[in-house]
Write an enzyme that holds these catalytic residues in place. Structure first.
Site, mmCIF file in Angstrom:
data_model
loop_
_atom_site.group_PDB
_atom_site.id
_atom_site.type_symbol
_atom_site.label_atom_id
_atom_site.label_comp_id
_atom_site.label_asym_id
_atom_site.label_seq_id
_atom_site.Cartn_x
_atom_site.Cartn_y
_atom_site.Cartn_z
ATOM 1 N N CYS A 2 0.829 -1.211 0.000
ATOM 2 C CA CYS A 2 0.000 0.000 0.000
ATOM 3 C C CYS A 2 0.862 1.258 0.000
ATOM 4 O O CYS A 2 1.934 1.305 0.597
ATOM 5 C CB CYS A 2 -0.875 0.050 1.239
ATOM 6 S SG CYS A 2 -1.882 -1.401 1.461
ATOM 7 N N ARG A 27 4.936 0.343 -6.012
ATOM 8 C CA ARG A 27 4.951 -0.480 -4.799
ATOM 9 C C ARG A 27 4.025 -1.686 -4.911
ATOM 10 O O ARG A 27 4.162 -2.640 -4.158
ATOM 11 C CB ARG A 27 4.514 0.365 -3.587
ATOM 12 C CG ARG A 27 5.482 1.483 -3.254
ATOM 13 C CD ARG A 27 4.892 2.446 -2.246
ATOM 14 N NE ARG A 27 4.731 1.851 -0.941
ATOM 15 C CZ ARG A 27 5.639 1.890 0.035
ATOM 16 N NH1 ARG A 27 6.784 2.509 -0.170
ATOM 17 N NH2 ARG A 27 5.411 1.328 1.190
ATOM 18 N N TRP A 73 -3.040 -2.597 -1.510
ATOM 19 C CA TRP A 73 -2.661 -3.965 -1.873
ATOM 20 C C TRP A 73 -3.442 -4.851 -0.908
ATOM 21 O O TRP A 73 -3.170 -4.863 0.294
ATOM 22 C CB TRP A 73 -1.155 -4.130 -1.716
ATOM 23 C CG TRP A 73 -0.598 -5.410 -2.237
ATOM 24 C CD1 TRP A 73 -0.189 -5.664 -3.518
ATOM 25 C CD2 TRP A 73 -0.355 -6.618 -1.496
ATOM 26 N NE1 TRP A 73 0.287 -6.952 -3.619
ATOM 27 C CE2 TRP A 73 0.192 -7.563 -2.399
ATOM 28 C CE3 TRP A 73 -0.552 -7.008 -0.168
ATOM 29 C CZ2 TRP A 73 0.547 -8.852 -2.019
ATOM 30 C CZ3 TRP A 73 -0.203 -8.292 0.210
ATOM 31 C CH2 TRP A 73 0.341 -9.196 -0.719
ATOM 32 N N ASN A 99 -1.669 1.564 5.836
ATOM 33 C CA ASN A 99 -0.810 0.520 5.272
ATOM 34 C C ASN A 99 -0.411 -0.390 6.432
ATOM 35 O O ASN A 99 0.080 0.100 7.442
ATOM 36 C CB ASN A 99 0.431 1.170 4.639
ATOM 37 C CG ASN A 99 1.440 0.152 4.158
ATOM 38 O OD1 ASN A 99 1.135 -1.033 4.049
ATOM 39 N ND2 ASN A 99 2.654 0.604 3.859
ATOM 40 N N GLY A 100 -0.652 -1.688 6.293
ATOM 41 C CA GLY A 100 -0.278 -2.601 7.378
ATOM 42 C C GLY A 100 -1.422 -3.536 7.707
ATOM 43 O O GLY A 100 -2.363 -3.678 6.921
ATOM 44 N N GLU A 487 18.103 -16.892 -8.943
ATOM 45 C CA GLU A 487 17.700 -15.523 -9.267
ATOM 46 C C GLU A 487 17.109 -15.447 -10.686
ATOM 47 O O GLU A 487 16.107 -14.774 -10.913
ATOM 48 C CB GLU A 487 18.909 -14.591 -9.096
ATOM 49 C CG GLU A 487 18.717 -13.150 -9.512
ATOM 50 C CD GLU A 487 17.616 -12.413 -8.751
ATOM 51 O OE1 GLU A 487 17.060 -12.960 -7.778
ATOM 52 O OE2 GLU A 487 17.288 -11.286 -9.173
ATOM 53 N N LYS A 491 13.350 -14.207 -11.524
ATOM 54 C CA LYS A 491 13.058 -13.107 -12.458
ATOM 55 C C LYS A 491 12.030 -13.553 -13.488
ATOM 56 O O LYS A 491 11.104 -12.826 -13.810
ATOM 57 C CB LYS A 491 14.328 -12.646 -13.203
ATOM 58 C CG LYS A 491 15.339 -11.870 -12.444
ATOM 59 C CD LYS A 491 14.961 -10.446 -12.103
ATOM 60 C CE LYS A 491 14.245 -10.388 -10.798
ATOM 61 N NZ LYS A 491 14.980 -10.252 -9.598
ATOM 62 N N GLU A 494 8.451 -14.101 -11.834
ATOM 63 C CA GLU A 494 7.713 -12.945 -11.308
ATOM 64 C C GLU A 494 7.209 -12.013 -12.394
ATOM 65 O O GLU A 494 6.151 -11.409 -12.230
ATOM 66 C CB GLU A 494 8.479 -12.206 -10.203
ATOM 67 C CG GLU A 494 9.718 -11.486 -10.607
ATOM 68 C CD GLU A 494 10.396 -10.799 -9.423
ATOM 69 O OE1 GLU A 494 9.749 -10.472 -8.432
ATOM 70 O OE2 GLU A 494 11.613 -10.588 -9.512
ATOM 71 N N HIS A 510 18.621 -35.715 -8.945
ATOM 72 C CA HIS A 510 17.893 -36.189 -7.759
ATOM 73 C C HIS A 510 16.404 -35.838 -7.836
ATOM 74 O O HIS A 510 15.718 -35.848 -6.824
ATOM 75 C CB HIS A 510 18.518 -35.604 -6.493
ATOM 76 C CG HIS A 510 19.947 -36.009 -6.311
ATOM 77 N ND1 HIS A 510 20.307 -37.292 -5.953
ATOM 78 C CD2 HIS A 510 21.097 -35.326 -6.497
ATOM 79 C CE1 HIS A 510 21.627 -37.366 -5.899
ATOM 80 N NE2 HIS A 510 22.121 -36.191 -6.232
ATOM 81 N N LYS A 609 6.470 -3.963 -4.375
ATOM 82 C CA LYS A 609 7.903 -3.648 -4.338
ATOM 83 C C LYS A 609 8.434 -3.674 -2.904
ATOM 84 O O LYS A 609 9.506 -4.204 -2.658
ATOM 85 C CB LYS A 609 8.129 -2.268 -4.976
ATOM 86 C CG LYS A 609 9.590 -1.866 -5.081
ATOM 87 C CD LYS A 609 10.317 -2.703 -6.101
ATOM 88 C CE LYS A 609 11.790 -2.362 -6.190
ATOM 89 N NZ LYS A 609 12.557 -3.434 -6.864
HETATM 90 O O1 M6R Z 1 13.297 -4.706 -0.390
HETATM 91 P P1 M6R Z 1 13.849 -6.085 -0.140
HETATM 92 O O2 M6R Z 1 15.149 -6.304 -0.836
HETATM 93 O O3 M6R Z 1 13.922 -6.441 1.306
HETATM 94 O O4 M6R Z 1 12.794 -7.040 -0.811
HETATM 95 C C1 M6R Z 1 12.922 -8.431 -0.766
HETATM 96 C C2 M6R Z 1 12.047 -9.098 -1.791
HETATM 97 O O5 M6R Z 1 10.703 -8.746 -1.582
HETATM 98 C C3 M6R Z 1 12.445 -8.715 -3.212
HETATM 99 O O6 M6R Z 1 13.772 -8.987 -3.475
HETATM 100 C C4 M6R Z 1 11.567 -9.465 -4.236
HETATM 101 O O7 M6R Z 1 11.841 -10.819 -4.206
HETATM 102 C C5 M6R Z 1 11.755 -8.886 -5.630
HETATM 103 N N1 M6R Z 1 10.491 -8.713 -6.271
HETATM 104 C C6 M6R Z 1 12.575 -9.732 -6.521
HETATM 105 O O8 M6R Z 1 12.716 -9.223 -7.797
#
Ligand code: M6R
Length: 614
Positions: A2, A27, A73, A99-100, A487, A491, A494, A510, A609
């Protein structure tokens, strides 16, 4: 997650709120709303994008120089027009955005219902605004800030809120616990937002509201801050924002993610600036120097982080154990916080976070702090909660990262962690002078080599076209490149919504090998020097089962070229530095696939974000 924006001052609030909400779109959200105060209070809210809210509001009364806005959100209650914020008290006078998560909202709701309150939405937030109304009715003539403060003493959970009241028309109350809020101080005006991005174009003077604090702002009056629990007055610490508007614009790129991928030669160089000199043979991190004794006595480093930042942590485990011979444990912050971990004052707990606001990472740090460990932040967002709660730390200086998929923050984190490993290795005498010097020379060349990798964009786009319709993908790597496999897979999933798994290459047999057939693209990172022969065998195993192999190899590679379907050649470097290069083609690959699949690259569905709730 949010986003909150609020304004009180001489200007028209609505355009400031809408622009602010657009800045906060990155965000992650699924509905948006504003409330404007001008004698009466008008609330406009819509499921969907800020543009849909704008469309809805365009022929409405948008007057008022006090207002609050929100991007939601969804947590409690589906994303719809009713659950969207702002929420109003029963008499309609008090309006709030939040927010929260209010954890005890069900108990509060029951008690308030017994007192005659009725609720329109399914949200926890609406309960809070009714609670404020209830307190106001109980204590006649209490100023709004005190009413809100008393209400918050009855709340369990995490929150950032802003509140306005028709009966106190110029004032905005802001309060936070665990969720961030920044107050911008302009000329006879105040701005409030979840982060500085909506504020920076109006003023550079900000106060980061502290955890457990409540503020009251009114044009032409001094900012008032108190603690929520103790009701103690705090002196606001005004800071200067180090952020430029251009950093928040796409600058000619189609997406922020693409811009941020291309910024990496610069952001990596910025991360190293003033911290390393190959010419003079040194590497130095201010935070490590400040805590030199603790680092010298440390028996272990524990890393707490989430998502991409956790992947950076895994690379740090390889780097620090390999170079500095100090044991490292890498933990998901969300697990660490609930598993009664053994942490002592001989441990150093590193929090890695782009946003510096991730709720789980903050909670894990709190536990580590209570157990006496030194807590050290590796953070991008300046002034964020993690940066402020740690004992020491290093910013990665990547600049604002807007695309939800982390790219330049990741390479910034890995760069910083490499510098940390080198600095510790030198102090601990676990690295030869020759190898130390070689790594210094090589790391200084990384920005130029990343630039070279960018030139492979067309080839990568072509490969993306070949695999864009896949339903699944497998990413394999070994050693330093195993976290890069994770990673790369993250990517892809997501932003393109293709299911992808990252695995240590040798683990394939395995289990995951059962998935391989001609429809399964397998991305293999084969730049390792130490396990090169083994990786060739892994590639052979995939090919024997008709998998399509896309191999990231070192320039001039001959062996893998013979067997892989596609090879992407990246410049040679020292093995501990390969992640900084091998991740770039994977970022570009997922970007192009997402564009081809017409996905919203910068704001993928369901993602936020800054993950400010657990
Ligand atoms: O702000 P942060 O680095 O603590 O966030 C951690 C994860 O939420 C963040 O890396 C998330 O996995 C990204 N969307 C990855 O691209």
């Amino acid at each position: 997650m949010c986003g909150i924006v609020a304004y009180t001052g001489p200007k028209k609030a609505y355009p400031i709120l809408i622009k602010g909400l657009q800045r906060l779109e990155y965000r992650g959200y699924d509905s948006a709303g504003v409330a404007l105060l001008n004698g009466d209070i008008r609330v406009y809210k819509r499921k969907g994008k800020v543009s849909e809210l704008e469309d809805f509001a365009k022929d409405k009364n948008l007057s008022g120089s006090v207002g609050i806005g929100h991007t939601r959100w969804a947590t409690h209650g589906k994303p719809d027009n009713i659950n969207a914020h702002p929420h109003q008290s029963g008499d309609g006078n008090i309006v709030l955005v939040h927010n929260g998560i209010i954890e005890n909202y069900a108990v509060l709701k029951e008690a308030l219902s017994e007192n005659g309150h009725t609720f329109k939405s399914e949200t926890d937030t609406e309960v809070l605004v009714h609670l404020i109304e209830e307190i106001q009715n109980q204590y006649n003539n209490l100023p709004l800030e005190e009413v809100v403060r008393v209400a918050l003493t009855k709340v369990i959970g995490a929150y950032a809120i802003v509140v306005i009241d028709k009966k106190d028309p110029d004032k905005i109350i802001a309060a936070r616990r665990q969720s961030p809020l920044v107050i911008g101080i302009g000329e006879d005006e105040y701005y409030i937002a979840s982060d500085a991005t909506p504020i920076v174009e109006h003023t550079k003077h900000v106060v980061y509201l502290g955890d457990g604090e409540i503020a009251s702002v009114e044009p032409k009056k001094e900012l008032q801050i108190k603690t929520i629990d103790e009701n103690e007055t705090q002196i606001p610490a005004i800071q200067e924002l180090d952020m430029k508007i251009e950093q928040l614009e796409k600058g000619g790129y189609d997406y922020f993610m693409l811009k941020e991928i291309h910024e990496q030669p610069k952001s990596i160089a910025d991360c190293m600036r003033g911290r390393i000199s190959a010419e003079d043979g040194w590497v130095l991190l201010g935070g490590v120097e400040e805590q030199a004794k603790k680092f010298a006595e440390a028996e272990r480093i524990i890393i707490a982080s989430c998502g991409t930042s956790w992947h950076a942590g895994l690379i740090a485990e390889y780097l620090i154990e390999d170079l500095a011979r100090l044991p490292v444990e890498v933990e998901y912050a969300s697990e660490l916080r609930y598993r009664n971990p053994i942490i002592t004052d001989k441990d150093i707990v590193l929090a890695i976070s782009q946003s510096g606001e991730t709720a789980d990472t903050l909670a894990a740090l709190q536990i580590a702090k209570e157990k006496g460990a030194l807590i050290y932040g590796i953070v991008n967002a300046v002034g964020s909660s993690i940066a402020r709660m740690t004992d020491a730390g290093s910013y990665i200086h990547a600049g604002p990262e807007i695309g939800v998929a982390s790219t330049k923050a990741f390479t910034g984190q890995v760069t910083l962690l490499t510098l940390m490993a080198l600095s510790l290795a030198k102090k601990r005498g676990t690295i030869t002078d020759e190898y130390f010097q070689k790594l210094l020379v090589e790391i200084e060349k990384i920005p130029g080599k990343v630039e070279q990798v960018m030139k492979l964009n067309e080839q990568i786009e072509y490969i993306a076209g070949e695999i864009q319709h896949a339903n699944n993908a497998l990413y394999l790597g070994r050693g330093y490149n195993f976290p890069i496999a994770l990673e790369g897979a993250l990517k892809l999933k997501e932003i393109s919504y293709i299911h992808a798994e990252g695995y240590p290459a040798a683990e394939m047999k395995h289990g995951p090998i059962a998935l391989i057939d001609e429809n399964m693209p397998v991305v293999v990172i084969c730049t390792n020097k130490s396990a090169y022969e083994k990786i060739i065998s892994n590639v052979q195993e995939v090919k024997a089962r008709k998998g399509m192999v896309i191999a990231i190899v070192t320039e001039g590679d001959k062996e893998i070229k013979k067997i892989a379907d596609y090879t992407i050649e990246i410049p040679d470097t020292e093995e501990p530095l390969t992640p900084l290069l091998s991740v770039i083609p994977l970022q570009l690959l997922s970007y192009h696939i997402a564009v081809m699949r017409e996905c919203n690259v910068d704001q993928p569905r369901n993602l936020a974000k800054s993950v400010t709730v657990e």
